[in-house]
Design a protein around this motif. Sequence first.
Motif, PDB file in Angstrom:
ATOM      1  N   LYS A 285      -4.274  -1.365   8.325  1.00 40.62           N
ATOM      2  CA  LYS A 285      -3.041  -0.623   8.596  1.00 40.62           C
ATOM      3  C   LYS A 285      -1.978  -0.680   7.501  1.00 40.62           C
ATOM      4  O   LYS A 285      -1.058   0.137   7.508  1.00 40.62           O
ATOM      5  CB  LYS A 285      -2.446  -1.012   9.946  1.00 40.62           C
ATOM      6  CG  LYS A 285      -1.814  -2.365  10.002  1.00 40.62           C
ATOM      7  CD  LYS A 285      -1.228  -2.584  11.402  1.00 40.62           C
ATOM      8  CE  LYS A 285      -0.572  -3.936  11.427  1.00 40.62           C
ATOM      9  NZ  LYS A 285      -0.080  -4.343  12.714  1.00 40.62           N
ATOM     10  N   ALA A 286      -2.085  -1.587   6.535  1.00 39.11           N
ATOM     11  CA  ALA A 286      -1.098  -1.583   5.438  1.00 39.11           C
ATOM     12  C   ALA A 286      -1.188  -0.278   4.651  1.00 39.11           C
ATOM     13  O   ALA A 286      -0.196   0.193   4.108  1.00 39.11           O
ATOM     14  CB  ALA A 286      -1.297  -2.780   4.518  1.00 39.11           C
TER      15      ALA A 286
ATOM     16  N   THR B 280      -6.889  -3.654   0.157  1.00 44.47           N
ATOM     17  CA  THR B 280      -7.934  -4.553   0.657  1.00 44.47           C
ATOM     18  C   THR B 280      -7.360  -5.278   1.874  1.00 44.47           C
ATOM     19  O   THR B 280      -6.150  -5.367   2.039  1.00 44.47           O
ATOM     20  CB  THR B 280      -8.387  -5.579  -0.398  1.00 44.47           C
ATOM     21  OG1 THR B 280      -7.289  -6.434  -0.721  1.00 44.47           O
ATOM     22  CG2 THR B 280      -8.893  -4.897  -1.656  1.00 44.47           C
ATOM     23  N   TYR B 281      -8.254  -5.776   2.716  1.00 39.75           N
ATOM     24  CA  TYR B 281      -7.806  -6.352   3.983  1.00 39.75           C
ATOM     25  C   TYR B 281      -8.829  -7.352   4.506  1.00 39.75           C
ATOM     26  O   TYR B 281      -9.997  -7.324   4.113  1.00 39.75           O
ATOM     27  CB  TYR B 281      -7.590  -5.232   5.019  1.00 39.75           C
ATOM     28  CG  TYR B 281      -8.775  -4.309   5.133  1.00 39.75           C
ATOM     29  CD1 TYR B 281      -8.851  -3.141   4.388  1.00 39.75           C
ATOM     30  CD2 TYR B 281      -9.859  -4.639   5.961  1.00 39.75           C
ATOM     31  CE1 TYR B 281      -9.957  -2.312   4.461  1.00 39.75           C
ATOM     32  CE2 TYR B 281     -10.965  -3.815   6.036  1.00 39.75           C
ATOM     33  CZ  TYR B 281     -11.009  -2.646   5.283  1.00 39.75           C
ATOM     34  OH  TYR B 281     -12.111  -1.839   5.352  1.00 39.75           O
TER      35      TYR B 281
ATOM     36  N   MET C 164       1.979   2.052   3.893  1.00 34.23           N
ATOM     37  CA  MET C 164       2.359   2.494   2.534  1.00 34.23           C
ATOM     38  C   MET C 164       2.446   4.016   2.461  1.00 34.23           C
ATOM     39  O   MET C 164       3.371   4.558   1.845  1.00 34.23           O
ATOM     40  CB  MET C 164       1.360   1.952   1.505  1.00 34.23           C
ATOM     41  CG  MET C 164       1.522   0.469   1.247  1.00 34.23           C
ATOM     42  SD  MET C 164       0.520  -0.088  -0.156  1.00 34.23           S
ATOM     43  CE  MET C 164      -1.041  -0.387   0.633  1.00 34.23           C
ATOM     44  N   LYS C 165       1.515   4.693   3.101  1.00 29.64           N
ATOM     45  CA  LYS C 165       1.556   6.167   3.102  1.00 29.64           C
ATOM     46  C   LYS C 165       2.860   6.653   3.731  1.00 29.64           C
ATOM     47  O   LYS C 165       3.517   7.544   3.203  1.00 29.64           O
ATOM     48  CB  LYS C 165       0.383   6.731   3.924  1.00 29.64           C
ATOM     49  CG  LYS C 165      -0.931   6.746   3.201  1.00 29.64           C
ATOM     50  CD  LYS C 165      -1.962   7.460   4.081  1.00 29.64           C
ATOM     51  CE  LYS C 165      -3.267   7.644   3.347  1.00 29.64           C
ATOM     52  NZ  LYS C 165      -4.275   8.340   4.133  1.00 29.64           N
ATOM     53  N   GLU C 166       3.223   6.072   4.863  1.00 30.92           N
ATOM     54  CA  GLU C 166       4.436   6.516   5.554  1.00 30.92           C
ATOM     55  C   GLU C 166       5.678   6.252   4.703  1.00 30.92           C
ATOM     56  O   GLU C 166       6.580   7.074   4.627  1.00 30.92           O
ATOM     57  CB  GLU C 166       4.554   5.805   6.912  1.00 30.92           C
ATOM     58  CG  GLU C 166       3.536   6.346   7.912  1.00 30.92           C
ATOM     59  CD  GLU C 166       3.390   5.494   9.170  1.00 30.92           C
ATOM     60  OE1 GLU C 166       2.597   5.898  10.035  1.00 30.92           O
ATOM     61  OE2 GLU C 166       4.039   4.426   9.279  1.00 30.92           O
TER      62      GLU C 166
ATOM     63  N   GLY D 135      -2.760  -5.686  -0.599  1.00 30.59           N
ATOM     64  CA  GLY D 135      -3.473  -6.299   0.515  1.00 30.59           C
ATOM     65  C   GLY D 135      -2.626  -6.122   1.773  1.00 30.59           C
ATOM     66  O   GLY D 135      -1.633  -5.377   1.786  1.00 30.59           O
ATOM     67  N   ILE D 136      -3.009  -6.812   2.820  1.00 29.74           N
ATOM     68  CA  ILE D 136      -2.183  -6.818   4.037  1.00 29.74           C
ATOM     69  C   ILE D 136      -1.920  -8.277   4.382  1.00 29.74           C
ATOM     70  O   ILE D 136      -2.832  -9.110   4.346  1.00 29.74           O
ATOM     71  CB  ILE D 136      -2.854  -6.040   5.199  1.00 29.74           C
ATOM     72  CG1 ILE D 136      -2.032  -6.148   6.491  1.00 29.74           C
ATOM     73  CG2 ILE D 136      -4.299  -6.464   5.440  1.00 29.74           C
ATOM     74  CD1 ILE D 136      -2.473  -5.188   7.590  1.00 29.74           C
ATOM     75  N   TYR D 137      -0.668  -8.569   4.652  1.00 29.29           N
ATOM     76  CA  TYR D 137      -0.254  -9.955   4.906  1.00 29.29           C
ATOM     77  C   TYR D 137       0.560  -9.966   6.197  1.00 29.29           C
ATOM     78  O   TYR D 137       1.613  -9.310   6.251  1.00 29.29           O
ATOM     79  CB  TYR D 137       0.564 -10.482   3.719  1.00 29.29           C
ATOM     80  CG  TYR D 137      -0.076 -10.143   2.386  1.00 29.29           C
ATOM     81  CD1 TYR D 137      -1.166 -10.874   1.904  1.00 29.29           C
ATOM     82  CD2 TYR D 137       0.362  -9.049   1.651  1.00 29.29           C
ATOM     83  CE1 TYR D 137      -1.787 -10.524   0.718  1.00 29.29           C
ATOM     84  CE2 TYR D 137      -0.247  -8.696   0.462  1.00 29.29           C
ATOM     85  CZ  TYR D 137      -1.322  -9.435   0.002  1.00 29.29           C
ATOM     86  OH  TYR D 137      -1.936  -9.078  -1.179  1.00 29.29           O
TER      87      TYR D 137
END
Length: 140
Positions: free
Chosen positions: A85-86, A79-80, A90-92, A49-51
Amino acid sequence: MNIKVMYHTINGNTGKVAEAIAGALGVKAERIGEVSISEPVDMLFIGDGIYAGKPDISTVDFIRTLNGSMVKKAVVFGTYGVQEKAIKIMKELLEEQGINVSAESFGCKGKCWAIMNRRHPNADDLLAAKEFAKGVLNEL
Ligand SMILES: Cc1cc2nc3c(=O)[nH]c(=O)nc-3n(C[C@H](O)[C@H](O)[C@H](O)COP(=O)(O)O)c2cc1C
């Protein structure tokens, strides 16, 4: 082909997507922190998720332990509430480990703060996650 699906979840949303992806590919979804990567992986699906604008620290730390030579390709999902943008973060991080990351990713809304996105991930989201997983396998 060795495929792994790993995820972090606080409220279960990303867990549902992980289970859908893993089910579509005939593997088990595994929680970050409970398993490690001890043999080469052809495709690693990794989700969170994104926190407060970021993936969870456990996911960040896990990615930083990954050995680029052990993972042929990574695929990110998440999920968001409102921000995707998470997934990009993560990709980067995966690329920083020298891992080839699919340009494709899967994201959908996840229920948060009692009423926001309260029906997500829904059956359509989970179906889309399954279709995504089966399609992205062709990249191998
Ligand atoms: C503590 C907390 C912080 C969050 N911060 C954000 C945020 O910064 N941006 C956003 O779009 N969603 C945010 N959300 C919503 C979650 O990313 C969303 O509900 C996601 O589906 C949670 O995944 P999970 O159920 O797998 O933990 C937050 C949720 C929680 C509980």
